[in-house]
Design a protein around this motif. Structure first.
Motif, PDB file in Angstrom:
ATOM      1  N   GLN A 297       0.840  -1.206   0.000  1.00 57.27           N
ATOM      2  CA  GLN A 297       0.000   0.000   0.000  1.00 57.27           C
ATOM      3  C   GLN A 297       0.872   1.251   0.000  1.00 57.27           C
ATOM      4  O   GLN A 297       0.619   2.202  -0.752  1.00 57.27           O
ATOM      5  N   LEU A 298       1.913   1.236   0.821  1.00 59.29           N
ATOM      6  CA  LEU A 298       2.770   2.416   0.938  1.00 59.29           C
ATOM      7  C   LEU A 298       3.607   2.650  -0.319  1.00 59.29           C
ATOM      8  O   LEU A 298       3.778   3.793  -0.744  1.00 59.29           O
ATOM      9  N   THR A 299       4.141   1.572  -0.920  1.00 59.69           N
ATOM     10  CA  THR A 299       4.934   1.781  -2.135  1.00 59.69           C
ATOM     11  C   THR A 299       4.062   2.347  -3.252  1.00 59.69           C
ATOM     12  O   THR A 299       4.505   3.209  -4.019  1.00 59.69           O
ATOM     13  N   ALA A 300       2.823   1.870  -3.339  1.00 58.65           N
ATOM     14  CA  ALA A 300       1.913   2.398  -4.364  1.00 58.65           C
ATOM     15  C   ALA A 300       1.662   3.885  -4.135  1.00 58.65           C
ATOM     16  O   ALA A 300       1.638   4.687  -5.088  1.00 58.65           O
ATOM     17  N   GLN A 301       1.486   4.274  -2.869  1.00 58.70           N
ATOM     18  CA  GLN A 301       1.274   5.684  -2.551  1.00 58.70           C
ATOM     19  C   GLN A 301       2.520   6.507  -2.869  1.00 58.70           C
ATOM     20  O   GLN A 301       2.424   7.626  -3.389  1.00 58.70           O
ATOM     21  N   ILE A 302       3.687   5.965  -2.546  1.00 60.37           N
ATOM     22  CA  ILE A 302       4.935   6.688  -2.804  1.00 60.37           C
ATOM     23  C   ILE A 302       5.126   6.910  -4.297  1.00 60.37           C
ATOM     24  O   ILE A 302       5.471   8.014  -4.744  1.00 60.37           O
TER      25      ILE A 302
ATOM     26  N   ILE B 215      24.984   4.986  -2.440  1.00 61.03           N
ATOM     27  CA  ILE B 215      23.753   5.786  -2.436  1.00 61.03           C
ATOM     28  C   ILE B 215      23.614   6.478  -1.083  1.00 61.03           C
ATOM     29  O   ILE B 215      23.500   5.820  -0.048  1.00 61.03           O
ATOM     30  N   THR B 216      23.626   7.788  -1.097  1.00 53.97           N
ATOM     31  CA  THR B 216      23.550   8.564   0.143  1.00 53.97           C
ATOM     32  C   THR B 216      22.143   9.088   0.410  1.00 53.97           C
ATOM     33  O   THR B 216      21.828   9.471   1.544  1.00 53.97           O
ATOM     34  N   ASP B 217      21.293   9.140  -0.604  1.00 52.86           N
ATOM     35  CA  ASP B 217      19.926   9.636  -0.449  1.00 52.86           C
ATOM     36  C   ASP B 217      18.989   8.440  -0.239  1.00 52.86           C
ATOM     37  O   ASP B 217      18.376   7.933  -1.183  1.00 52.86           O
ATOM     38  N   VAL B 218      18.912   7.973   0.995  1.00 53.62           N
ATOM     39  CA  VAL B 218      18.052   6.839   1.351  1.00 53.62           C
ATOM     40  C   VAL B 218      16.988   7.356   2.316  1.00 53.62           C
ATOM     41  O   VAL B 218      17.312   7.820   3.408  1.00 53.62           O
ATOM     42  N   ARG B 219      15.735   7.283   1.922  1.00 47.88           N
ATOM     43  CA  ARG B 219      14.628   7.824   2.697  1.00 47.88           C
ATOM     44  C   ARG B 219      13.722   6.690   3.171  1.00 47.88           C
ATOM     45  O   ARG B 219      13.603   5.668   2.500  1.00 47.88           O
ATOM     46  N   PHE B 220      13.079   6.874   4.310  1.00 46.89           N
ATOM     47  CA  PHE B 220      12.205   5.845   4.857  1.00 46.89           C
ATOM     48  C   PHE B 220      10.815   6.397   5.140  1.00 46.89           C
ATOM     49  O   PHE B 220      10.669   7.481   5.699  1.00 46.89           O
ATOM     50  N   VAL B 221       9.806   5.643   4.742  1.00 45.89           N
ATOM     51  CA  VAL B 221       8.434   5.857   5.173  1.00 45.89           C
ATOM     52  C   VAL B 221       8.104   4.677   6.076  1.00 45.89           C
ATOM     53  O   VAL B 221       8.113   3.536   5.637  1.00 45.89           O
ATOM     54  N   ARG B 222       7.833   4.941   7.327  1.00 42.75           N
ATOM     55  CA  ARG B 222       7.705   3.858   8.308  1.00 42.75           C
ATOM     56  C   ARG B 222       6.288   3.790   8.874  1.00 42.75           C
ATOM     57  O   ARG B 222       5.725   4.796   9.284  1.00 42.75           O
ATOM     58  N   ALA B 223       5.753   2.572   8.904  1.00 39.57           N
ATOM     59  CA  ALA B 223       4.495   2.306   9.599  1.00 39.57           C
ATOM     60  C   ALA B 223       4.758   1.157  10.553  1.00 39.57           C
ATOM     61  O   ALA B 223       4.980   0.023  10.129  1.00 39.57           O
ATOM     62  N   GLU B 224       4.786   1.452  11.856  1.00 40.02           N
ATOM     63  CA  GLU B 224       5.065   0.395  12.831  1.00 40.02           C
ATOM     64  C   GLU B 224       3.983   0.346  13.900  1.00 40.02           C
ATOM     65  O   GLU B 224       3.196   1.273  14.047  1.00 40.02           O
ATOM     66  N   GLY B 225       3.951  -0.777  14.620  1.00 41.59           N
ATOM     67  CA  GLY B 225       2.890  -0.986  15.588  1.00 41.59           C
ATOM     68  C   GLY B 225       1.612  -1.475  14.925  1.00 41.59           C
ATOM     69  O   GLY B 225       0.525  -1.379  15.493  1.00 41.59           O
ATOM     70  N   LEU B 226       1.746  -2.027  13.717  1.00 41.39           N
ATOM     71  CA  LEU B 226       0.573  -2.416  12.936  1.00 41.39           C
ATOM     72  C   LEU B 226      -0.204  -3.584  13.539  1.00 41.39           C
ATOM     73  O   LEU B 226      -1.384  -3.767  13.240  1.00 41.39           O
ATOM     74  N   ALA B 227       0.467  -4.383  14.373  1.00 44.64           N
ATOM     75  CA  ALA B 227      -0.199  -5.540  14.983  1.00 44.64           C
ATOM     76  C   ALA B 227      -0.602  -5.278  16.430  1.00 44.64           C
ATOM     77  O   ALA B 227      -0.937  -6.210  17.153  1.00 44.64           O
TER      78      ALA B 227
ATOM     79  N   GLU C  59       4.378  11.060   5.781  1.00 41.36           N
ATOM     80  CA  GLU C  59       5.748  10.820   5.324  1.00 41.36           C
ATOM     81  C   GLU C  59       5.796  10.576   3.818  1.00 41.36           C
ATOM     82  O   GLU C  59       6.746  10.979   3.140  1.00 41.36           O
ATOM     83  N   VAL C  60       4.781   9.899   3.286  1.00 48.44           N
ATOM     84  CA  VAL C  60       4.724   9.658   1.841  1.00 48.44           C
ATOM     85  C   VAL C  60       4.754  10.977   1.085  1.00 48.44           C
ATOM     86  O   VAL C  60       5.484  11.128   0.097  1.00 48.44           O
ATOM     87  N   LYS C  61       3.986  11.946   1.545  1.00 50.69           N
ATOM     88  CA  LYS C  61       3.958  13.245   0.875  1.00 50.69           C
ATOM     89  C   LYS C  61       5.308  13.948   0.961  1.00 50.69           C
ATOM     90  O   LYS C  61       5.727  14.655   0.042  1.00 50.69           O
ATOM     91  N   ALA C  62       6.027  13.735   2.062  1.00 51.14           N
ATOM     92  CA  ALA C  62       7.311  14.401   2.242  1.00 51.14           C
ATOM     93  C   ALA C  62       8.407  13.813   1.365  1.00 51.14           C
ATOM     94  O   ALA C  62       9.248  14.547   0.842  1.00 51.14           O
TER      95      ALA C  62
ATOM     96  N   THR D 165      13.627  12.390   8.264  1.00 53.39           N
ATOM     97  CA  THR D 165      13.138  11.453   7.240  1.00 53.39           C
ATOM     98  C   THR D 165      14.308  10.754   6.555  1.00 53.39           C
ATOM     99  O   THR D 165      14.299   9.559   6.329  1.00 53.39           O
ATOM    100  N   LEU D 166      15.344  11.496   6.236  1.00 51.22           N
ATOM    101  CA  LEU D 166      16.498  10.925   5.553  1.00 51.22           C
ATOM    102  C   LEU D 166      17.290  10.012   6.451  1.00 51.22           C
ATOM    103  O   LEU D 166      17.886   9.040   5.987  1.00 51.22           O
TER     104      LEU D 166
END
Length: 216
Positions: free
Chosen positions: A20-25, A170-182, A198-201, A213-214
């Motif tokens: 879901q998140l990759t599709a949004q990104i 690669i120095t530009d590595v960004r993360f969109v994190r969703a945790e605590g899902l369970a 975070e996706v928008k950012a 974020t970076l």
């Protein structure tokens, strides 16, 4: 025209938060960069085999005799590393499985980690050869690992991906994190709301990225 490589690795199909998140990104990135050409790789559906004596053909000296199996496996590795090197942006779905990444994603990384292609060794140590790219990782986790030293010590998902892509230069590595899902409906809803922001950012140019974020 820039090229974006969209990679999913979750085995959960339509129930996957990382998918879901990759599709949004990707949608968010394309909205800000409409000329982007997107290619897609679903590692849960089409993963390369894990490294073996037969699939190490890309490490043999040029011109070395190879069996039919080695030639076939080498063609797989060549296609994957060429696709990776051609991309300007890589969006990776990386759920946390047993404190690490899915085995399918690791198999892909093992195929693109090629001396002379994505890195090289010098008398001063290794040097990455894939610099200039942007990697955006959609990180999904059932528990919460980012808020404590114990949790950070247990996860080998984000830390590993940041290390290995850094090894490739690669120095530009960004993360969109969703945790605590369970951890209950409320926790999941809060995690998805935070991830949506975070996706928008992450679709913004690197110079405009919040430091947190970076460096997540």
């Amino acid at each position: 025209m820039s090229k974006l490589l969209h990679i999913d690795a979750s085995i959960l199909g339509g129930n996957s938060v990382s998918r879901q998140l990759t599709a949004q990104i990707v949608a968010s990135w394309r909205a800000g960069h409409p000329a982007t050409e997107v290619s897609y790789l679903d590692l849960a559906a089409d993963a390369p085999s894990h490294l073996s004596a037969e699939s190490l053909g890309f490490r043999l000296p040029a011109g070395s005799a190879q069996s039919e199996v080695q030639q076939r496996e080498n063609a797989v590795s060549e296609a994957l590393v060429s696709q990776f090197m051609a991309a300007d942006v890589i969006v990776v779905g990386a759920p946390l499985y047993n404190f690490s990444i899915p085995t399918q994603l690791k198999a892909w990384i093992d195929r693109i980690a090629q001396v002379g292609r994505t890195f090289k060794y010098t008398d001063k140590g290794p040097v990455g050869l894939a610099g200039g790219k942007t990697v955006i990782v959609a990180s999904s986790r059932g528990g919460v690992y980012s808020t404590s030293d114990a949790g950070n010590a247990m996860e080998h998902q984000e830390s590993y991906l940041k290390t290995v892509f850094g090894f490739f230069g690669i120095t530009d590595v960004r993360f969109v994190r969703a945790e605590g899902l369970a951890m209950g409906d409320a926790a999941k809803a809060a995690a998805l709301t935070a991830a949506d922001l975070e996706v928008k950012a992450v679709a913004a140019p690197a110079a405009n990225q919040p430091e947190a974020t970076l460096a997540a």
